[in-house]
Design a protein around this motif. Sequence first.
Motif, PDB file in Angstrom:
ATOM      1  N   GLY A 263       0.768  -1.233   0.000  1.00  0.00           N
ATOM      2  CA  GLY A 263       0.000   0.000   0.000  1.00  0.00           C
ATOM      3  C   GLY A 263       0.799   1.284   0.000  1.00  0.00           C
ATOM      4  N   ALA A 264       1.983   1.267  -0.612  1.00  0.00           N
ATOM      5  CA  ALA A 264       2.811   2.477  -0.682  1.00  0.00           C
ATOM      6  C   ALA A 264       2.463   3.278  -1.931  1.00  0.00           C
ATOM      7  CB  ALA A 264       4.286   2.097  -0.692  1.00  0.00           C
ATOM      8  N   THR A 265       2.534   4.587  -1.833  1.00  0.00           N
ATOM      9  CA  THR A 265       2.257   5.441  -2.989  1.00  0.00           C
ATOM     10  C   THR A 265       3.441   5.435  -3.946  1.00  0.00           C
ATOM     11  OG1 THR A 265       0.834   6.901  -1.680  1.00  0.00           O
ATOM     12  CG2 THR A 265       1.678   7.770  -3.757  1.00  0.00           C
ATOM     13  N   LEU A 266       3.177   5.092  -5.200  1.00  0.00           N
ATOM     14  CA  LEU A 266       4.220   5.123  -6.225  1.00  0.00           C
ATOM     15  C   LEU A 266       4.279   6.521  -6.833  1.00  0.00           C
ATOM     16  CD1 LEU A 266       6.228   3.415  -7.941  1.00  0.00           C
ATOM     17  CD2 LEU A 266       4.355   3.116  -9.580  1.00  0.00           C
ATOM     18  N   TRP A 267       5.466   7.096  -6.847  1.00  0.00           N
ATOM     19  CA  TRP A 267       5.604   8.432  -7.405  1.00  0.00           C
ATOM     20  C   TRP A 267       7.025   8.643  -7.894  1.00  0.00           C
ATOM     21  CZ3 TRP A 267       7.885  12.992  -4.764  1.00  0.00           C
ATOM     22  CH2 TRP A 267       8.600  12.644  -3.610  1.00  0.00           C
ATOM     23  N   GLY A 268       7.250   9.748  -8.637  1.00  0.00           N
ATOM     24  CA  GLY A 268       8.591  10.039  -9.120  1.00  0.00           C
ATOM     25  C   GLY A 268       8.621  10.286 -10.608  1.00  0.00           C
ATOM     26  N   GLY A 269       9.756   9.943 -11.218  1.00  0.00           N
ATOM     27  CA  GLY A 269       9.967  10.175 -12.642  1.00  0.00           C
ATOM     28  C   GLY A 269      11.362  10.709 -12.870  1.00  0.00           C
ATOM     29  N   ASN A 270      11.460  11.744 -13.688  1.00  0.00           N
ATOM     30  CA  ASN A 270      12.751  12.324 -14.011  1.00  0.00           C
ATOM     31  C   ASN A 270      13.340  13.046 -12.800  1.00  0.00           C
ATOM     32  OD1 ASN A 270      14.275  14.976 -15.191  1.00  0.00           O
ATOM     33  ND2 ASN A 270      14.620  13.197 -16.482  1.00  0.00           N
ATOM     34  N   LEU A 271      14.546  12.677 -12.429  1.00  0.00           N
ATOM     35  CA  LEU A 271      15.154  13.196 -11.202  1.00  0.00           C
ATOM     36  C   LEU A 271      15.388  14.705 -11.272  1.00  0.00           C
ATOM     37  CD1 LEU A 271      16.505  12.915  -8.450  1.00  0.00           C
ATOM     38  CD2 LEU A 271      18.599  12.172  -9.631  1.00  0.00           C
ATOM     39  N   ALA A 272      15.900  15.197 -12.379  1.00  0.00           N
ATOM     40  CA  ALA A 272      16.158  16.638 -12.492  1.00  0.00           C
ATOM     41  C   ALA A 272      14.874  17.438 -12.333  1.00  0.00           C
ATOM     42  CB  ALA A 272      16.811  16.950 -13.840  1.00  0.00           C
ATOM     43  N   MET A 273      13.803  16.976 -12.973  1.00  0.00           N
ATOM     44  CA  MET A 273      12.533  17.689 -12.863  1.00  0.00           C
ATOM     45  C   MET A 273      11.985  17.612 -11.445  1.00  0.00           C
ATOM     46  SD  MET A 273      12.340  18.954 -15.739  1.00  0.00           S
ATOM     47  CE  MET A 273      10.873  19.824 -15.198  1.00  0.00           C
ATOM     48  N   LEU A 274      12.105  16.456 -10.827  1.00  0.00           N
ATOM     49  CA  LEU A 274      11.602  16.284  -9.465  1.00  0.00           C
ATOM     50  C   LEU A 274      12.314  17.224  -8.501  1.00  0.00           C
ATOM     51  CD1 LEU A 274       9.611  14.292  -7.950  1.00  0.00           C
ATOM     52  CD2 LEU A 274      11.684  13.097  -7.239  1.00  0.00           C
ATOM     53  N   ALA A 275      13.645  17.248  -8.573  1.00  0.00           N
ATOM     54  CA  ALA A 275      14.415  18.108  -7.669  1.00  0.00           C
ATOM     55  C   ALA A 275      14.098  19.585  -7.895  1.00  0.00           C
ATOM     56  CB  ALA A 275      15.909  17.848  -7.858  1.00  0.00           C
ATOM     57  N   SER A 276      13.807  19.952  -9.141  1.00  0.00           N
ATOM     58  CA  SER A 276      13.526  21.363  -9.442  1.00  0.00           C
ATOM     59  C   SER A 276      12.219  21.847  -8.822  1.00  0.00           C
ATOM     60  CB  SER A 276      13.476  21.576 -10.959  1.00  0.00           C
ATOM     61  OG  SER A 276      12.294  21.033 -11.526  1.00  0.00           O
ATOM     62  N   LEU A 277      11.346  20.923  -8.447  1.00  0.00           N
ATOM     63  CA  LEU A 277      10.051  21.292  -7.863  1.00  0.00           C
ATOM     64  C   LEU A 277      10.092  21.387  -6.342  1.00  0.00           C
ATOM     65  CD1 LEU A 277       7.642  19.069  -9.999  1.00  0.00           C
ATOM     66  CD2 LEU A 277       8.126  21.513 -10.284  1.00  0.00           C
ATOM     67  N   LEU A 278      11.170  20.943  -5.753  1.00  0.00           N
ATOM     68  CA  LEU A 278      11.269  20.938  -4.294  1.00  0.00           C
ATOM     69  C   LEU A 278      11.064  22.352  -3.737  1.00  0.00           C
ATOM     70  CD1 LEU A 278      11.905  18.956  -1.965  1.00  0.00           C
ATOM     71  CD2 LEU A 278      14.293  19.697  -2.137  1.00  0.00           C
ATOM     72  N   GLY A 279      10.221  22.468  -2.722  1.00  0.00           N
ATOM     73  CA  GLY A 279       9.951  23.757  -2.116  1.00  0.00           C
ATOM     74  C   GLY A 279       8.856  24.550  -2.794  1.00  0.00           C
ATOM     75  N   THR A 280       8.230  23.964  -3.812  1.00  0.00           N
ATOM     76  CA  THR A 280       7.132  24.634  -4.519  1.00  0.00           C
ATOM     77  C   THR A 280       5.809  23.956  -4.177  1.00  0.00           C
ATOM     78  OG1 THR A 280       7.051  23.232  -6.507  1.00  0.00           O
ATOM     79  CG2 THR A 280       8.768  24.958  -6.418  1.00  0.00           C
ATOM     80  N   PRO A 281       4.683  24.584  -4.520  1.00  0.00           N
ATOM     81  CA  PRO A 281       3.379  23.952  -4.267  1.00  0.00           C
ATOM     82  C   PRO A 281       3.119  22.739  -5.145  1.00  0.00           C
ATOM     83  CG  PRO A 281       3.162  26.331  -4.639  1.00  0.00           C
ATOM     84  CD  PRO A 281       4.544  25.948  -5.050  1.00  0.00           C
ATOM     85  N   TYR A 282       4.041  22.468  -6.081  1.00  0.00           N
ATOM     86  CA  TYR A 282       3.832  21.385  -7.039  1.00  0.00           C
ATOM     87  C   TYR A 282       4.640  20.143  -6.703  1.00  0.00           C
ATOM     88  CZ  TYR A 282       2.295  25.679  -9.157  1.00  0.00           C
ATOM     89  OH  TYR A 282       1.692  26.897  -9.363  1.00  0.00           O
ATOM     90  N   PHE A 283       5.248  20.145  -5.515  1.00  0.00           N
ATOM     91  CA  PHE A 283       6.005  18.975  -5.064  1.00  0.00           C
ATOM     92  C   PHE A 283       5.130  18.179  -4.096  1.00  0.00           C
ATOM     93  CE2 PHE A 283       9.027  16.515  -2.641  1.00  0.00           C
ATOM     94  CZ  PHE A 283       9.981  16.158  -3.584  1.00  0.00           C
ATOM     95  N   PRO A 284       4.794  16.927  -4.422  1.00  0.00           N
ATOM     96  CA  PRO A 284       3.903  16.151  -3.546  1.00  0.00           C
ATOM     97  C   PRO A 284       4.560  15.843  -2.200  1.00  0.00           C
ATOM     98  CG  PRO A 284       4.125  15.138  -5.729  1.00  0.00           C
ATOM     99  CD  PRO A 284       5.190  16.176  -5.616  1.00  0.00           C
TER     100      PRO A 284
END
Length: 338
Positions: free
Chosen positions: A207-228
């Motif tokens: 029952g774990a949530t699967l999430w992620g994708g491209n690492l560069a894009m993911l890191a670029s969203l950190l600290g924004t309202p668009y980072f889960p």
Amino acid sequence: MAKVSRKPLWHISLLDNATVKKHIYIYSPSGAVRDKAAFKRGVKRLQTLGHEVEVDPDALASHMRFAGDDATRLAAIHRAAASGADVAMISRGGYGLSRILGGIQYKAVAKAIARGTQFVGISDFTAFQQAVLAKTGSITWAGPALCEGFGVGGKPDQVDGHGHGETPQPDEIMEDCFNDLLLGQGEGAGWRQHRDTAANANYHLKGATLWGGNLAMLASLLGTPYFPEIKGGVLFLEDVGEHPYRVERWLTQLLHAGVLARQKAIVFGQFTEFKLNPHDKGFNLSTVQQWLKSQIKAPVLTNLPYGHVATKVLLPVGAHVDLVVEGRDALILWGHEV
């Protein structure tokens, strides 16, 4: 019982291969399509498979490096959401979604998903997927883009140095997984980890949530309202053209922000098209993976068949999954969650 087709990986579905006509909407929310031939081949391939393909009016637009200006690409996303299509697939990745996340009508996207439209893409599309997950909790699919997935072809492979190889075709496993999505019969995917980085323990996460994708894009969203804000998740990662030290730098950012410590597992997909150099003196992707294992308690898995490669599975971003590991063998199972 689920069918397990073992090639270089396990492809798990409920039924034997079947085909069904679906409505597929092609749009361009990121980079401009430069390879028009690949675009046309991709459309033709989907039509050959029996699908109705609708192409967004601005799918081939161009503005600097983008597929149209910001307003044009936002309008394309919203037309895709309103299309009623079974699948909304991006033409290609590149760059461009990050700068328009604030203008996306997330309620409209969530309503489209609830009505049955599956949003599919890779690479830059990671920004859209994380934003949709953060804003609505809706599930999208990490999978092929039109050009790189279905538009391969053109000149024969130079397998013998004389151009006598076979003309490249869309990958069979990728197409099978895409067909499973269309039929709603996908159960999961399995693979074998690299021998030198495989976890030694056997375990089963539920029952774990699967999430992620491209690492560069993911890191670029950190600290924004668009980072889960995902706790207890299975985080999968991939990238292309990035040296291992850059990969480690982004992982360090996620580590120091506390993101990695909140996950139940980290899964490395395919990291491709980078070049090592003499200055590295043995520093490589395996070094990064071993370092990460020393930094967190969660298991770190490798070699997931997903990324900028031909053979890739489709993954439901935001779905609840089980992760089963037995030695080098690993399975991500989502069953009837999606």
